[in-house]
Design a protein around this motif. Structure first.
Motif, short mmCIF file in Angstrom:
data_model
loop_
_atom_site.label_atom_id
_atom_site.label_comp_id
_atom_site.label_asym_id
_atom_site.label_seq_id
_atom_site.Cartn_x
_atom_site.Cartn_y
_atom_site.Cartn_z
N ARG A 3 0.88 -1.20 0.01
CA ARG A 3 0.17 -0.17 -0.07
C ARG A 3 1.07 1.25 -0.24
NH1 ARG A 3 0.52 2.29 5.01
NH2 ARG A 3 1.15 0.86 6.54
N PRO A 4 0.36 2.29 -0.40
CA PRO A 4 0.97 3.54 -0.18
C PRO A 4 1.76 3.80 1.34
CG PRO A 4 -1.02 3.96 -1.36
CD PRO A 4 -0.99 2.63 -0.64
N GLU A 49 -3.16 8.23 13.90
CA GLU A 49 -3.01 7.80 12.42
C GLU A 49 -2.00 6.80 12.13
OE1 GLU A 49 -4.90 8.78 10.28
OE2 GLU A 49 -6.00 10.61 11.34
N ALA A 50 -1.11 6.46 13.07
CA ALA A 50 -0.13 5.55 12.94
C ALA A 50 0.64 5.54 11.64
CB ALA A 50 -0.74 4.00 12.93
N PRO A 51 1.29 6.68 11.52
CA PRO A 51 2.19 6.84 10.25
C PRO A 51 3.12 5.86 10.11
CG PRO A 51 2.84 8.31 11.72
CD PRO A 51 1.73 7.90 12.61
N ASP A 52 3.60 5.44 8.66
CA ASP A 52 4.71 4.69 8.52
C ASP A 52 5.93 5.19 8.76
OD1 ASP A 52 3.10 2.30 7.82
OD2 ASP A 52 2.82 3.63 6.20
N PRO A 83 7.19 4.34 14.06
CA PRO A 83 7.48 4.75 12.69
C PRO A 83 8.90 5.02 12.34
CG PRO A 83 6.84 6.37 14.22
CD PRO A 83 6.75 4.78 14.87
N TYR A 84 9.41 5.00 10.92
CA TYR A 84 10.55 5.51 10.61
C TYR A 84 10.62 6.86 10.67
CZ TYR A 84 14.97 5.62 7.57
OH TYR A 84 16.25 5.88 7.15
N ILE A 132 10.90 -0.31 4.97
CA ILE A 132 10.08 0.29 6.19
C ILE A 132 9.02 -0.89 6.32
CG2 ILE A 132 8.60 2.03 6.93
CD1 ILE A 132 10.22 3.80 5.39
N PHE A 133 8.15 -1.41 5.31
CA PHE A 133 7.06 -2.12 5.50
C PHE A 133 7.59 -3.47 6.21
CE2 PHE A 133 4.98 0.39 2.07
CZ PHE A 133 3.98 0.88 2.91
#
Length: 261
Positions: A3-4, A49-52, A83-84, A132-133
Motif C-alpha cells: 500500500r502507499p 494515524e499510526a504513520p509509517d 515509525p521510521y 520500512i514495511f
C-alpha cells in the motif's frame, strides 16, 4: 503490492510544507496523512494515524515544542509499530545528532547540504519504503505487555487503513475517515445508526457522510484493476451496479476485524 507509505510531517516553515505536499501529490505510492508545527499535536497524530514514516524538523521556531522533545515522548507511546524517523534540520551539532540517534532517529538530512531538497527527502523515503514495511512485520507492537482497549482500537484502525489502501481508498478521499469510523463501530457493535453518529462527530449532515463514503467506494471500483480489487475484496456484491453498497463494504471489513486476535 505494498500500500502507499503513510507520511506525517512535523515542520514549522509553511513554504517547506507546501513543497513536501506538492511532491507527495505527484506519487501514488506515498500519502500525506498530516502536517503540524506542534510537537505535542504530533504525538496525538501519531497515536491516531499510526504513520509509517515521519519527516521531523528539530527546531520548530514558528510552532510549539521541538523535535527532541517529540522523540523523547514518542518512546513512551505504545504504538502498533515504530515509525521510521527521518530528521531534517539546520542544526549541525554532533551532540544533537547523537541524541537524536539514541532516541530513535533513523536518518538525518542536513538542510544546508548542497544536494538537499524536499524532492530528495521524498525520493529517499520512496526508495526504502519496502524495507520500512518489512521492518514493521518483525516488530512486536505490544512490547510483550497486555494490549489495552485503546491500543487494540489503534491497531484495528491501522489494519483498516491498510485494507482501504489495498483497494485504492486513501486519506485523499473525504469518505476515508468516515469509512474507518463506520467499520470500527460495526466491529464493536456500537450502534446501528452509524451514519448519524459519524455526522455528529464531524459536524456534517448524514447525507453528506453517506455520499462521501459511497463516492470513495465508487472511485475504487471505477479506477482500480478488477483483479487487484477481487484479490483484496472477496465478498459477493449484490448491488446491480457492480459496486459494494456502504453496508456491504462496511460489514465486510468489520467481519474481517472481528476475526483478528
Amino acid at each position: 503490492m505494498n500500500r502507499p507509505l503513510h507520511i506525517l510531517i512535523i515542520e514549522d516553515e509553511q513554504d517547506v510544507c507546501k513543497r513536501f505536499k506538492d511532491e507527495i501529490d505527484e506519487h501514488e505510492d506515498i500519502t500525506l496523512i498530516g502536517v503540524t508545527n506542534n510537537s505535542y499535536d504530533a504525538l496525538e497524530l501519531v497515536q491516531k494515524e499510526a504513520p509509517d514514516a515521519i519527516i521531523l524538523d528539530l527546531e520548530l521556531h514558528y510552532g510549539k515544542g521541538n523535535g527532541l522533545l517529540f522523540l523523547k515522548e514518542l518512546k513512551n507511546l505504545h504504538l502498533p509499530f515504530s515509525p521510521y524517523i527521518l530528521i531534517t534540520t539546520n542544526n549541525s551539532s554532533p551532540t544533537t545528532y547523537q541524541y537524536t540517534r539514541e532516541n530513535g532517529a533513523d536518518f538525518i538530512m542536513y538542510k544546508h547540504q548542497d544536494d538537499y531538497s524536499e524532492t530528495k527527502v521524498i525520493e529517499f523515503l520512496r526508495t526504502i519504503s519496502s524495507v520500512i514495511f518489512s521492518n514493521q512485520k518483525h516488530q512486536n507492537p505490544l512490547h510483550a505487555t497486555k494490549e489495552t482497549p485503546t491500543q487494540k482500537k489503534q491497531r484495528f484502525k491501522h489494519l483498516i487503513s491498510k485494507e482501504l489502501d489495498y483497494v485504492g481508498i486513501n486519506p485523499k478521499f473525504l469518505g476515508y475517515k468516515y469509512l474507518i469510523d463506520a467499520i470500527l463501530m460495526v466491529a464493536e457493535d456500537t450502534s446501528s445508526n452509524i451514519t448519524v453518529i459519524i455526522a455528529q462527530t464531524y459536524g456534517k449532515s448524514p447525507s453528506s457522510v453517506e455520499r462521501n463514503m459511497q463516492n470513495a467506494i465508487n472511485h475504487a471500483w471505477n479506477t482500480m484493476d478488477i483483479d487487484e480489487l477481487l484479490l483484496h475484496y472477496t465478498a459477493r456484491i449484490r448491488s446491480s451496479k457492480g459496486v459494494p453498497t456502504i453496508n456491504e463494504f462496511v460489514y465486510y471489513y468489520a467481519n474481517k476485524l472481528k476475526n483478528e486476535p
